[in-house]
Design an enzyme around this catalytic site. Structure first.
Site, PDB file in Angstrom:
ATOM      1  N   GLU A  99       0.812  -1.426  -0.042  1.00 30.56           N
ATOM      2  CA  GLU A  99      -0.109  -0.099  -0.112  1.00 30.56           C
ATOM      3  C   GLU A  99       0.990   1.213   0.098  1.00 30.56           C
ATOM      4  OE1 GLU A  99      -2.715   1.446  -0.598  1.00 30.56           O
ATOM      5  OE2 GLU A  99      -4.425   0.214   0.077  1.00 30.56           O
ATOM      6  N   ASP A 100       0.365   2.273  -0.774  1.00 31.42           N
ATOM      7  CA  ASP A 100       0.882   3.549  -0.512  1.00 31.42           C
ATOM      8  C   ASP A 100       0.845   4.167   0.803  1.00 31.42           C
ATOM      9  OD1 ASP A 100      -1.631   3.961  -1.003  1.00 31.42           O
ATOM     10  OD2 ASP A 100      -1.557   5.595  -2.388  1.00 31.42           O
ATOM     11  N   ASP A 103      -4.486   5.384   5.955  1.00 29.77           N
ATOM     12  CA  ASP A 103      -5.195   6.835   6.399  1.00 29.77           C
ATOM     13  C   ASP A 103      -5.979   6.130   7.572  1.00 29.77           C
ATOM     14  OD1 ASP A 103      -6.091   9.296   6.997  1.00 29.77           O
ATOM     15  OD2 ASP A 103      -6.735   9.534   5.065  1.00 29.77           O
ATOM     16  N   LYS A 131      -0.802   7.185   8.809  1.00 27.05           N
ATOM     17  CA  LYS A 131      -0.994   8.452   9.502  1.00 27.05           C
ATOM     18  C   LYS A 131      -1.714   7.568  10.784  1.00 27.05           C
ATOM     19  CE  LYS A 131      -2.500  11.185   5.510  1.00 27.05           C
ATOM     20  NZ  LYS A 131      -3.676  11.868   4.796  1.00 27.05           N
ATOM     21  N   PHE A 152      -2.931  15.735   4.641  1.00 26.42           N
ATOM     22  CA  PHE A 152      -3.050  15.213   3.388  1.00 26.42           C
ATOM     23  C   PHE A 152      -1.748  15.528   2.382  1.00 26.42           C
ATOM     24  CE2 PHE A 152      -4.239  15.251  -1.277  1.00 26.42           C
ATOM     25  CZ  PHE A 152      -5.026  14.102  -1.363  1.00 26.42           C
ATOM     26  N   VAL A 153      -1.210  14.390   1.964  1.00 26.14           N
ATOM     27  CA  VAL A 153      -0.027  14.273   1.300  1.00 26.14           C
ATOM     28  C   VAL A 153      -0.285  14.026  -0.331  1.00 26.14           C
ATOM     29  CG1 VAL A 153       1.490  13.778   3.119  1.00 26.14           C
ATOM     30  CG2 VAL A 153       0.356  11.831   1.959  1.00 26.14           C
ATOM     31  N   ASP A 159      -2.086  10.909  -4.898  1.00 26.38           N
ATOM     32  CA  ASP A 159      -2.573  11.925  -5.843  1.00 26.38           C
ATOM     33  C   ASP A 159      -3.487  12.917  -5.031  1.00 26.38           C
ATOM     34  OD1 ASP A 159      -4.633   9.857  -5.604  1.00 26.38           O
ATOM     35  OD2 ASP A 159      -5.870  11.214  -6.984  1.00 26.38           O
TER      36      ASP A 159
HETATM   37  P1  IMP Z   1      -7.935   4.675   4.112  1.00 18.62           P
HETATM   38  O1  IMP Z   1      -8.987   3.693   3.715  1.00 18.62           O
HETATM   39  O2  IMP Z   1      -8.695   5.766   4.756  1.00 18.62           O
HETATM   40  O3  IMP Z   1      -6.862   3.915   4.893  1.00 18.62           O
HETATM   41  O4  IMP Z   1      -7.245   5.378   2.953  1.00 18.62           O
HETATM   42  C1  IMP Z   1      -6.505   4.724   2.147  1.00 18.62           C
HETATM   43  C2  IMP Z   1      -6.216   5.171   0.777  1.00 18.62           C
HETATM   44  O5  IMP Z   1      -6.881   6.473   0.482  1.00 18.62           O
HETATM   45  C3  IMP Z   1      -4.855   5.375   0.220  1.00 18.62           C
HETATM   46  O6  IMP Z   1      -4.415   3.973  -0.619  1.00 18.62           O
HETATM   47  C4  IMP Z   1      -4.740   6.445  -0.748  1.00 18.62           C
HETATM   48  O7  IMP Z   1      -5.029   5.812  -2.127  1.00 18.62           O
HETATM   49  C5  IMP Z   1      -6.039   7.408  -0.268  1.00 18.62           C
HETATM   50  N1  IMP Z   1      -5.112   8.299   0.687  1.00 18.62           N
HETATM   51  C6  IMP Z   1      -5.181   8.382   2.042  1.00 18.62           C
HETATM   52  N2  IMP Z   1      -4.609   9.304   2.559  1.00 18.62           N
HETATM   53  C7  IMP Z   1      -4.149  10.084   1.383  1.00 18.62           C
HETATM   54  C8  IMP Z   1      -3.261  11.375   1.332  1.00 18.62           C
HETATM   55  O8  IMP Z   1      -3.034  11.862   2.227  1.00 18.62           O
HETATM   56  N3  IMP Z   1      -3.091  11.608   0.296  1.00 18.62           N
HETATM   57  C9  IMP Z   1      -3.408  10.904  -1.091  1.00 18.62           C
HETATM   58  N4  IMP Z   1      -4.346   9.875  -1.010  1.00 18.62           N
HETATM   59  C10 IMP Z   1      -4.714   9.605   0.197  1.00 18.62           C
HETATM   60 MG    MG Z   2      -4.104   3.402  -2.423  1.00 18.72          MG
END
Ligand code: IMP
Ligand code: MG
Length: 175
Positions: A99-100, A103, A131, A152-153, A159
């Site tokens: 995973e990148d 969040d 995070k 946000f990054v 992206d």
């Molecule tokens: P989560 O489901 O909230 O953990 O979010 C995961 C996905 O949301 C990641 O795989 C990213 O594609 C996107 N994402 C979460 N935070 C960021 C951010 O700060 N910048 C850009 N994409 C994000």
């Molecule tokens: Mg992603």
């Protein structure tokens, strides 16, 4: 750096990221000796991380790509489309999800649930970014690049509304 209406400032340099990825690759190569791991990279965000990490894996391994999305522009929608593209047979395999960023943790939890139906030998997570303050459920990330503030990054695969993935460094929003 400006993308659309937002200003971003440097958070992690390309060099810092590459050094950390080299360490992660070395660790994974040691841990998975003789296991021929199957990496599953979550598109789109993880494409750069996956490419650089795999160049630092020194043992036999495979990679497959899946796609799903939970993020519209800057806010998580909380709804997740399905996991597509997993055509590798993962039963009996040692799987490492790439995973990148983690969040809220919704995406990775959902991915883990989707993979749990298959009888894998093991499933672990490698994420470039986390995070900690944004996490809503506990997620065990075995291989982590960097813990970052809850901002946000963009960059290095990540992206803002589709833009900004094409940089070697990671930038965070100016506030
Ligand atoms: P989560 O489901 O909230 O953990 O979010 C995961 C996905 O949301 C990641 O795989 C990213 O594609 C996107 N994402 C979460 N935070 C960021 C951010 O700060 N910048 C850009 N994409 C994000
Ligand atoms: Mg992603």
């Amino acid at each position: 750096m400006k993308i659309k209406d937002k200003e971003f400032e440097p958070l992690l340099s390309g060099e810092t990221i590459q050094q950390r990825i080299a360490q992660m690759g070395h660790l994974i190569s040691t841990d998975y000796q003789g296991k021929d791991p199957l990496f599953i990279a979550v598109l789109n965000g993880a494409f750069m991380f996956a490419a650089d990490l795999l160049r630092n894996i020194s043992i036999p391994c495979e990679i497959s790509f899946v796609k799903l999305s939970s993020y519209k522009e800057m806010k998580s929608t909380g709804t997740i489309s399905q996991l597509v593209g997993l055509n590798a047979d993962i039963s009996g395999r040692h799987v490492i999800i790439l995973e990148d960023i983690i969040d809220s943790g919704t995406t990775i939890s959902w991915t883990l649930t989707a993979l749990a139906k298959a009888s894998t030998s093991s499933v672990e997570i490698a994420s470039l970014l986390l995070k900690p303050e944004a996490l809503t459920s506990s997620v065990r990330v075995k291989y982590l690049g960097f813990k970052i503030p809850n901002k946000f990054v963009v960059g290095y695969g990540l992206d803002y509304d589709g833009l900004g993935r094409n940089t070697a460094s990671v930038y965070q929003i100016k506030s």
